[in-house]
Design a protein around this motif. Structure first.
Motif, PDB file in Angstrom:
ATOM      1  N   GLU A 114       0.810  -1.207   0.000  1.00  0.00           N
ATOM      2  CA  GLU A 114       0.000   0.000   0.000  1.00  0.00           C
ATOM      3  C   GLU A 114       0.854   1.273   0.000  1.00  0.00           C
ATOM      4  O   GLU A 114       0.564   2.230  -0.708  1.00  0.00           O
ATOM      5  N   LYS A 115       1.935   1.261   0.764  1.00  0.00           N
ATOM      6  CA  LYS A 115       2.831   2.409   0.809  1.00  0.00           C
ATOM      7  C   LYS A 115       3.955   2.216  -0.199  1.00  0.00           C
ATOM      8  O   LYS A 115       4.654   1.190  -0.152  1.00  0.00           O
ATOM      9  N   PRO A 116       4.169   3.163  -1.098  1.00  0.00           N
ATOM     10  CA  PRO A 116       5.211   3.006  -2.131  1.00  0.00           C
ATOM     11  C   PRO A 116       6.599   2.722  -1.562  1.00  0.00           C
ATOM     12  O   PRO A 116       7.348   1.921  -2.122  1.00  0.00           O
ATOM     13  N   GLU A 117       6.941   3.369  -0.450  1.00  0.00           N
ATOM     14  CA  GLU A 117       8.269   3.138   0.125  1.00  0.00           C
ATOM     15  C   GLU A 117       8.410   1.714   0.652  1.00  0.00           C
ATOM     16  O   GLU A 117       9.499   1.118   0.608  1.00  0.00           O
ATOM     17  N   ASP A 118       7.306   1.142   1.142  1.00  0.00           N
ATOM     18  CA  ASP A 118       7.333  -0.262   1.576  1.00  0.00           C
ATOM     19  C   ASP A 118       7.488  -1.184   0.371  1.00  0.00           C
ATOM     20  O   ASP A 118       8.182  -2.203   0.453  1.00  0.00           O
ATOM     21  N   GLU A 119       6.820  -0.831  -0.738  1.00  0.00           N
ATOM     22  CA  GLU A 119       6.925  -1.653  -1.933  1.00  0.00           C
ATOM     23  C   GLU A 119       8.354  -1.689  -2.462  1.00  0.00           C
ATOM     24  O   GLU A 119       8.848  -2.754  -2.850  1.00  0.00           O
TER      25      GLU A 119
END
Length: 399
Positions: A114-119
């Motif tokens: 859901e969070k781009p930085e996590d992806e």
């Protein structure tokens, strides 16, 4: 030289493009005898009978064999999202027969967060674990292919960043765009570049726009499955010859683009891996079914006609009506009454925006890949129809 013959290893084999790569390898692309063994790695359980791949040659399970095709090893439970390089090394060594003889790797693994930085973190960690394990185990590795996409050209920015046709030489989107910090591609390329440094293997990345394809067990961001389900239900509920407006804006209806089928992407991936001189060294290659761009004004009526419908231009106020995912949710039960299996598409609500936010020309130049020597083209309509037919054969859409 691998005396046992070429051994292809496909990470993410049940995904949209990964499925297509196994399909092409078992269909003897580019010709019979190219590969002796194919290993399909998946996370979720899958068996060959439910995969809809061509019957392979030798297998580790009891099904009818086709001796003229490569052998197939299907391995489930390969979860790259957890663990370390060491644990993934142990996992592959334990579960993959002949891992030491792998010569060609096709890495098509993706995990949405859901969070781009996590992806970015998750996607990059998965790739690090995979290539780290390969460097320890697969001493005969020759080539690795992985995909990026047209986000590299900034298509998620309203109106786009570059002027189409997009060329590989355009370079990165300027740093002034915030999304560049959370785009996977540069980080993935750096990981593979570092892993291959000083090794005998080389690599490339291939770059499609929208992907047309089939998977037997659901996938994320699969526009083909999304529209196949929507159009088949629309015919079931509204009746044959009903008018179905394009789910987007008029600008999106007329924007030029060129999509790529999983079949064509797979063929390029295999071709590139067999032509390291022309395709290696970390090169990027755009890919599409054909070089000529078209619009949804040309495509949508033909897709609708496949289901016995009239595909028409967007209508005023359409954005206030039921979106495809909402229509599917409302009427899917009617198809299930007829015995139709669901074709789950994760993030279908995002796909509803496809025809709205992509309202500018975004066609890819295929000049570089043609100059390298890959010349195959196919009518994109035929690719859509082939994928629709596969969903029908699998009993996943109503007809």
């Amino acid at each position: 030289m691998n005396e046992k013959g070429k051994h292809a290893l496909v990470f993410g084999a049940s995904g949209l493009i990964g499925w297509g790569i196994i399909d092409q390898l078992l269909s003897n692309y580019p010709f019979a005898g190219t590969f002796a063994q194919v290993t399909a790695l998946v996370n979720r359980p899958l068996n060959v009978q439910d995969s809809f791949w061509p019957l392979p040659g030798k297998q580790l399970i009891d099904v009818k064999e086709s001796p003229e095709r490569p052998g197939l090893q299907l391995v489930s439970g390969i979860n790259l999202a957890d663990g370390t390089v060491e644990s993934v090394t142990e996992l592959l060594q334990t579960k993959v027969k002949g891992i030491q003889h792998v010569t060609h790797v096709y890495y098509f693994v993706y995990k949405y967060e859901e969070k781009p930085e996590d992806e970015v973190r998750v996607v990059c960690d998965m790739l690090k674990r995979a290539v780290g394990a390969l460097n320890r185990l697969s001493t005969q590795l020759e080539f690795l292919v992985f995909p990026t996409g047209t986000k590299a050209y900034g298509i998620q920015i309203p109106g786009g960043v570059f002027k189409a046709p997009y060329q590989e030489s355009m370079g990165a989107v300027p740093n002034e765009y915030e999304f560049q910090k959370t785009l996977n591609y540069p980080f993935m390329r750096a990981i593979v570049e570092e892993a291959s440094a000083g090794k005998q293997w080389t690599w490339c990345d291939i770059r499609p726009d929208a992907v047309i394809g089939f998977v037997p067990n659901g996938s994320a961001f699969n526009l083909t499955a999304h529209w196949a389900t929507y159009l088949s239900l629309y015919r079931l509920i509204e009746g044959p010859d009903a008018k179905v407006p394009f789910p987007g804006s008029l600008a999106g209806y007329d924007a030029l683009y060129n999509e790529a089928s999983a079949d064509t992407i797979a063929k390029l991936a295999i071709w590139a891996s067999l032509h390291s001189t022309q395709a290696g060294g970390g090169q990027v290659f755009n890919i599409a079914d054909q070089a000529k761009p078209e619009s949804m004004r040309a495509r949508w009526p033909k897709l609708a006609a496949y289901f016995g419908l009239q595909g028409v231009a967007p209508v005023e106020g359409q954005d206030k009506g039921l979106k495809p995912s909402e229509y599917i949710n409302k009427y899917q039960g009617e198809a299930e009454k007829l015995g139709v299996k669901s074709s789950p598409v994760f993030k279908g609500d995002f796909l509803d925006t496809y025809g709205f936010y992509l309202d500018f020309d975004r066609q890819l130049s295929l000049e570089k890949v043609r100059q390298a020597g890959f010349a195959e083209e196919i009518d994109p309509n035929a690719s859509w129809f082939r994928a629709f037919g596969r969903f029908e054969k699998a009993g996943m859409i109503a007809r």
